[in-house]
Design a protein around this motif. Structure first.
Motif, mmCIF file in Angstrom:
data_model
loop_
_atom_site.group_PDB
_atom_site.id
_atom_site.type_symbol
_atom_site.label_atom_id
_atom_site.label_comp_id
_atom_site.label_asym_id
_atom_site.label_seq_id
_atom_site.Cartn_x
_atom_site.Cartn_y
_atom_site.Cartn_z
ATOM 1 N N CYS A 307 0.831 -1.206 0.000
ATOM 2 C CA CYS A 307 0.000 0.000 0.000
ATOM 3 C C CYS A 307 0.866 1.256 0.000
ATOM 4 O O CYS A 307 0.594 2.207 -0.733
ATOM 5 C CB CYS A 307 -0.931 -0.021 1.204
ATOM 6 N N TYR A 309 3.911 1.467 -1.148
ATOM 7 C CA TYR A 309 4.573 1.543 -2.455
ATOM 8 C C TYR A 309 3.633 2.078 -3.526
ATOM 9 O O TYR A 309 4.042 2.861 -4.390
ATOM 10 C CB TYR A 309 5.092 0.161 -2.847
ATOM 11 N N VAL A 310 2.366 1.677 -3.472
ATOM 12 C CA VAL A 310 1.394 2.192 -4.435
ATOM 13 C C VAL A 310 1.227 3.699 -4.270
ATOM 14 O O VAL A 310 1.134 4.435 -5.259
ATOM 15 C CB VAL A 310 0.054 1.452 -4.266
ATOM 16 N N LEU A 335 -4.781 1.528 -10.448
ATOM 17 C CA LEU A 335 -3.663 1.315 -9.524
ATOM 18 C C LEU A 335 -4.051 1.719 -8.109
ATOM 19 O O LEU A 335 -3.737 1.007 -7.140
ATOM 20 C CB LEU A 335 -2.447 2.112 -9.995
ATOM 21 N N GLY A 339 -4.361 -0.695 -4.755
ATOM 22 C CA GLY A 339 -3.692 -0.441 -3.484
ATOM 23 C C GLY A 339 -4.649 -0.514 -2.306
ATOM 24 O O GLY A 339 -4.312 -1.056 -1.244
#
Length: 358
Positions: A307, A309-310, A335, A339
């Motif tokens: 999460c 990183y998204v 995207l 996430g």
């Protein structure tokens, strides 16, 4: 399908998951993403929180988040904001002296200013609520047992600090039940006076008792280390943290010399780890029934990291999704939806707590 046995998830896994959600919230001002993160945290707490007293503190964090949003919007109205735009409320501006030039008190309130204050307040509120989810899911005392020996002094202070809200919730429940049995004034003002003081007094007393109990059991005890070893340990830790700060700044600032970037960051991390290992050698303690780190902990940790990183990837690849501004309608991309879905998986992946709520 085989039923998984009920057990408490490792507290570090819950905190890592919540920090990932808070990091994702810090990367965006999209209200749809922020509402989604708050909803994910609420769902996971509703499905995986235990019946322990600290689980009831999540409601306080939700109320605090709402207060943050309202306060941020009110400050935008009082001190102005974005110049220009559609005026929603034309308030008379109060003149201020020259030494506070640049600060405007009241004046025209525009829709852009209100939206900017709303988005900023929602981002801060989402971060606070994500931290509150970790506080409601993780056992704070078990978290202290998982802190490395070198960080025991800091860990003791942090655990006492983060247990304030859970103890407030537990104190409020017990005082409310006691007052319902005793009866008394039925007016709202009388109930508030009879309720607020006992709650604050009980929460403060329990925090002091917790600190005294940990001190009695030797938490943070220095052991038999000499003065030279203590000075060396402190120098390593402080030098390592300084190196990490300089290295992080150099990584973010492309104009800084490259020798101060990754090399300085690596040296700072190594020095800090050496200081923690040296500090841990002089702290002796035993562990009774240590928490296990199993597959469920790894999956929850991975969900939090994914999460976060998204959220970082949205800033790099889809800036209009992460920061839609106040002049366009916010929207969600596939995207961002992915996430949020990944962040909600711990509601299913984590095992049921040992003391489950009815």
């Amino acid at each position: 399908m085989r039923h998984r046995p009920a057990r408490d998830l490792h507290p570090v896994a819950w905190w890592a998951w919540a920090i990932g959600l808070a990091a994702a919230a810090s990367f965006t001002t999209n209200p749809l993403i922020l509402i989604g993160l708050v909803g994910v945290a609420s769902i996971v707490v509703a499905m995986r929180a235990s019946a322990q007293p600290w689980a009831a503190s999540f409601r306080l964090y939700l109320a605090l988040g709402a207060l943050i949003v309202v306060t941020r919007v009110v400050f935008r109205i009082l001190f102005g904001g974005v110049e220009g735009g559609q005026v929603l409320l034309d308030l008379p501006e109060i003149p201020l002296p020259e030494w506070v030039a640049g600060v405007r008190l009241l004046g025209p309130v525009t829709s852009e200013s209100l939206l900017a204050g709303l988005y900023d307040g929602m981002r801060l509120a989402a971060i606070v609520i994500c931290v509150g989810a970790a506080n409601a899911l993780a056992n704070p005392k078990r978290l202290l047992a998982a802190v490395p020996s070198g960080l025991y002094e800091i860990g003791t202070a942090l655990v006492v600090a983060v247990t304030i809200f859970p103890q407030l919730a537990d104190s409020a429940r017990r005082v409310r039940a006691a007052q319902a049995l005793r009866g008394g004034p039925t007016g709202r003002g009388g109930r508030v006076r009879r309720f607020l003081v006992p709650v604050l007094e009980d929460a403060l007393e329990r925090s002091i008792n917790l600190a005294a109990a940990m001190d009695t059991r030797g938490y943070g005890r220095a052991g038999g280390a000499g003065m030279g070893q203590r000075w060396a340990t402190g120098a390593l830790v402080l030098g390592g943290l300084l190196g990490v700060c300089v290295g992080t700044y150099a990584v973010l600032d492309t104009t800084a010399p490259r020798v101060l970037a990754l090399p300085m960051l690596a040296l700072g991390v190594l020095a800090a780890l050496a200081g923690l290992v040296s500090a841990g050698r002089r702290v002796t303690r035993t562990r009774y029934r240590p928490d296990r780190w199993l597959l469920a902990e790894m999956l929850v940790l991975a969900c939090g990291l994914a999460c976060g990183y998204v959220g970082w990837l949205l800033v790099r690849e889809q800036l209009t999704v992460a920061h839609p501004g106040v002049s366009m309608v916010p929207y969600l991309s596939p995207l961002a939806l992915a996430g949020l879905v990944v962040a909600a998986l711990p509601a299913v992946l984590a095992p049921e707590p040992r003391v489950a709520r009815r």
